[in-house]
Design a protein around this motif. Sequence first.
Motif, mmCIF file in Angstrom:
data_model
loop_
_atom_site.group_PDB
_atom_site.id
_atom_site.type_symbol
_atom_site.label_atom_id
_atom_site.label_comp_id
_atom_site.label_asym_id
_atom_site.label_seq_id
_atom_site.Cartn_x
_atom_site.Cartn_y
_atom_site.Cartn_z
ATOM 1 N N ASN A 18 -1.437 12.942 5.600
ATOM 2 C CA ASN A 18 -2.823 13.385 5.813
ATOM 3 C C ASN A 18 -3.787 12.819 4.775
ATOM 4 O OD1 ASN A 18 -1.963 15.097 8.000
ATOM 5 N ND2 ASN A 18 -1.266 16.562 6.452
ATOM 6 N N ASP A 19 -3.477 11.643 4.253
ATOM 7 C CA ASP A 19 -4.342 11.019 3.261
ATOM 8 C C ASP A 19 -4.569 9.561 3.651
ATOM 9 O OD1 ASP A 19 -5.901 10.681 1.050
ATOM 10 O OD2 ASP A 19 -4.407 11.391 -0.394
ATOM 11 N N GLU A 20 -5.465 8.887 2.942
ATOM 12 C CA GLU A 20 -5.768 7.495 3.241
ATOM 13 C C GLU A 20 -4.768 6.553 2.564
ATOM 14 O OE1 GLU A 20 -9.735 6.494 2.272
ATOM 15 O OE2 GLU A 20 -10.642 7.995 3.578
ATOM 16 N N MET A 21 -4.606 5.394 3.175
ATOM 17 C CA MET A 21 -3.759 4.358 2.601
ATOM 18 C C MET A 21 -4.530 3.628 1.507
ATOM 19 S SD MET A 21 -1.774 1.281 4.597
ATOM 20 C CE MET A 21 -0.890 2.482 5.592
ATOM 21 N N VAL A 22 -3.879 3.429 0.358
ATOM 22 C CA VAL A 22 -4.529 2.758 -0.767
ATOM 23 C C VAL A 22 -3.596 1.698 -1.329
ATOM 24 C CG1 VAL A 22 -5.903 4.781 -1.369
ATOM 25 C CG2 VAL A 22 -3.653 4.471 -2.410
ATOM 26 N N SER A 24 0.836 -1.196 0.000
ATOM 27 C CA SER A 24 0.000 0.000 0.000
ATOM 28 C C SER A 24 0.870 1.245 0.000
ATOM 29 C CB SER A 24 -0.922 0.017 1.230
ATOM 30 O OG SER A 24 -1.779 -1.102 1.233
ATOM 31 N N VAL A 25 0.270 2.360 -0.377
ATOM 32 C CA VAL A 25 0.952 3.650 -0.344
ATOM 33 C C VAL A 25 0.077 4.645 0.409
ATOM 34 C CG1 VAL A 25 2.273 3.329 -2.461
ATOM 35 C CG2 VAL A 25 -0.032 4.256 -2.594
ATOM 36 N N VAL A 26 0.731 5.627 0.999
ATOM 37 C CA VAL A 26 -0.020 6.651 1.717
ATOM 38 C C VAL A 26 0.729 7.975 1.624
ATOM 39 C CG1 VAL A 26 1.074 6.103 3.933
ATOM 40 C CG2 VAL A 26 -1.145 7.246 3.903
ATOM 41 N N LYS A 27 -0.006 9.046 1.428
ATOM 42 C CA LYS A 27 0.553 10.382 1.445
ATOM 43 C C LYS A 27 0.224 11.029 2.789
ATOM 44 C CE LYS A 27 0.052 11.099 -3.554
ATOM 45 N NZ LYS A 27 -0.562 11.948 -4.617
#
Length: 209
Positions: free
Chosen positions: A11-15, A6-9
């Motif tokens: 203040n964003d959700e993990m996708v 998974s990746v996450v930025k």
Amino acid sequence: GRSRLSVVKPNDEMVPFVDTEEETHEPLAFAGPDQVAFVLGAQPAESIGIASIKDGRLLKRLNPQSGDVIKSLAASNDGTTLFYSSGGAIWSIPAAGGNPTKLGAGDAVAYDPSRQDLVVYFFEQTVRLARMPVTGGKTEPLEVPGGVRVQSLVGPAPIRHDGQIVLSVLKGSWFLGAAIFDPRSRTLNRVPLRYDGDLFSLAWNQKNE
């Protein structure tokens, strides 16, 4: 019910990193400046995938043909050649596709950008390190200072541009810590932590800092 990268930025959700129903999991490695190599699927049908960092698009699928679990993965500076360990051996395979080449014995592998060769890990009673040419052949021992027990945990980018190696170690604590080994000076320094806990995946960032 399956492993996935998974990746996450901030203040964003993990996708999910790659849009696929197959398992995606480590080991993984940067394959050049804008791609990541990782393991696709599960045994006995593991393959090596190469995807774009920008959008997670699967670009290539390589067949390791080793018949065993892939335990570590590394790539040359330009990402044109991948190196992996499987079945007690070190292998290389062109990132563009082709047949793998067996380079020699070893349980894990990392690429040293400072010398453009390989550091091979042997998981014995204690973890032993050695250098190997990227074409395979005779190895040269890398002596780690005594008093520290190196663990069999190899991260995706454990060697910095100046050749310093970050290792998972056990010394004077119940917890797995980090230490930086400089092969040139043959010194090893612990990385101080502000908390108690185990460290399992150690790597330098892409700026090698």
